[in-house]
Design an enzyme around this catalytic site. Sequence first.
Site, PDB file in Angstrom:
ATOM      1  N   HIS A   1       3.212  -9.102  -0.527  1.00 34.91           N
ATOM      2  CA  HIS A   1       3.046  -9.382   1.081  1.00 34.91           C
ATOM      3  C   HIS A   1       4.348  -9.415   1.744  1.00 34.91           C
ATOM      4  O   HIS A   1       5.029  -8.528   1.767  1.00 34.91           O
ATOM      5  CB  HIS A   1       2.101 -10.579   1.010  1.00 34.91           C
ATOM      6  CG  HIS A   1       1.698 -10.925   2.592  1.00 34.91           C
ATOM      7  ND1 HIS A   1       1.944  -9.908   3.739  1.00 34.91           N
ATOM      8  CD2 HIS A   1       0.918 -12.141   3.104  1.00 34.91           C
ATOM      9  CE1 HIS A   1       1.164 -10.750   4.682  1.00 34.91           C
ATOM     10  NE2 HIS A   1       0.829 -11.828   4.586  1.00 34.91           N
TER      11      HIS A   1
ATOM     12  N   HIS B   1      -0.601   0.058   1.465  1.00 36.00           N
ATOM     13  CA  HIS B   1      -1.054  -0.849   2.409  1.00 36.00           C
ATOM     14  C   HIS B   1      -2.550  -0.988   2.336  1.00 36.00           C
ATOM     15  O   HIS B   1      -3.207   0.278   1.844  1.00 36.00           O
ATOM     16  CB  HIS B   1      -0.735  -0.510   4.185  1.00 36.00           C
ATOM     17  CG  HIS B   1      -1.046  -1.672   4.936  1.00 36.00           C
ATOM     18  ND1 HIS B   1      -2.004  -2.145   5.428  1.00 36.00           N
ATOM     19  CD2 HIS B   1       0.124  -2.658   5.135  1.00 36.00           C
ATOM     20  CE1 HIS B   1      -1.957  -3.320   6.093  1.00 36.00           C
ATOM     21  NE2 HIS B   1      -0.696  -3.587   5.987  1.00 36.00           N
TER      22      HIS B   1
ATOM     23  N   ASP C   1       7.969  -2.854   5.526  1.00 34.39           N
ATOM     24  CA  ASP C   1       9.544  -3.516   4.819  1.00 34.39           C
ATOM     25  C   ASP C   1      10.187  -2.524   4.256  1.00 34.39           C
ATOM     26  O   ASP C   1      11.380  -3.016   4.082  1.00 34.39           O
ATOM     27  CB  ASP C   1       8.632  -4.130   3.533  1.00 34.39           C
ATOM     28  CG  ASP C   1       7.627  -5.415   4.100  1.00 34.39           C
ATOM     29  OD1 ASP C   1       8.225  -6.139   4.593  1.00 34.39           O
ATOM     30  OD2 ASP C   1       6.492  -5.177   3.829  1.00 34.39           O
TER      31      ASP C   1
END
Length: 424
Positions: A247, A287, A360
């Site tokens: 995460h 994801h 990210d």
Amino acid sequence: MINQMKGDTRQIDEDYKDAEGEKRLTKEVEIHKGLVGVYVDESLISYIDGEIGKLFYRGYPIDVLGDKSSFEEVSYLLIYGRLPTKSELANHKDLLVKERNIPDNVLSILKSFPRNTTRIELLRTAISALSLYDADDYIYTEEANIRKGLRIIAKMPTIIAFSHCIQQNQPLVEPSEELSHAGNYYYMMTGQEPSEKFERAFDKILICHADHSINASTFSCRVTVSTLSDIYSGITSAIGTLRGPLHGGANEAVAKYMFNEIKKKENVIPWAKKKLANKEKVMGFGHRVYKTWDPRAVIMRDLSLKFFTEYLDGVDFDRIPKNSGLELDHDHSEVDYIFEMTEILKDYMIKEKKIFPNVDLYSAGILHILGIPIAAFTPLFAASRCAGWVAHAIEQFKDNKMLRPRLKYVGKLNKRYKDISERD
Ligand code: COA
């Protein structure tokens, strides 16, 4: 026959009689491993369309908010459910500025923590401690919850910057009352006031991380407050959940493999091949909801490209603080530009695995070039996401049903209890 659970290597004592129990345990139930695809409630906060890669906060597309809004306005939007008027925004900004300082006792405990503690653990612990100094701690009205939530949002950058400086034995940079939320956060982290472009970029990163529907940390927050616990406990739970590399910890992981393992463009594909051959995850990709590009990754890629092609022109690299003493073991000249490396990696992952970049992958590179220490990447995610956590806690309180799913028991029943004297 009841199965032993996958991955559980503990011995099951065979001495049992469970005919009656087994009958009940064979009842068919549908298991949603990882809660994939399960809707636990309705929400008015944000919407993700994973098929076409869209994200909306309170109905406004993320790319529009990223271009036109500010973190202050987005936090208002998420918490109050609508865009503020001019005076509402001015008051909201004012309140966030006034709440930037942290109690001396919280600063003292930050100083008392062991060195080399991850910054996200420091943040989790400090937020938990902060509740004890909040005058509204035992007041649970919506107004008090919003006041507490805004204090948390305002103070998080200070806690993160102070704890980082303490860990690095550097002097603290006190919050400025003159700068925006993003500008001040940047200033406290780096000791330098940002240029307009840097401030805008930093603000955009905060906006892009501010909410993401019921992701793992937001779910934790909602579970905690659904017991009618308090908002500080909800956010403390959320930070603990965010910490994991699947995460919020993914941004730090991306920076580490880019700078410490890959380093040069020609190493990208051999590195990725090896990862995939070993069935390892490549952080910054994939994801649960998006089956295509993460729209935040699109915004971040665009920003990375701007840094690579335009923004760095004329930037004095010496002004960008070095990450000395942290995980990095290179200097800038030893590694290629992260943007070029992410481009190669992105093409390879999409071609080989049809797995797309998430936010990210790109935020890591931009934060690095902005001079934010890698150790503070995951806390930065928390400092932004706490706007969403507060909004979700308040939504949960409004129409609460305690979140409490079931687990299908697959063990044995009615085992005979052996006295300790009978056990070897
Ligand atoms: N690298 C390599 N393979 C990946 C991958 C990645 N980043 N993400 C998913 N996969 C593969 C899995 O290995 C699995 O393959 P298999 O079916 O052959 O076993 C398949 O895709 C499904 O992955 P799974 O982890 O079960 O899906 P999920 O919905 O639980 O995954 C994530 C969501 C985010 C946990 C996952 O994509 C991941 O771990 N990504 C890396 C961490 C990261 O960047 N997190 C930040 C998210 S914003």
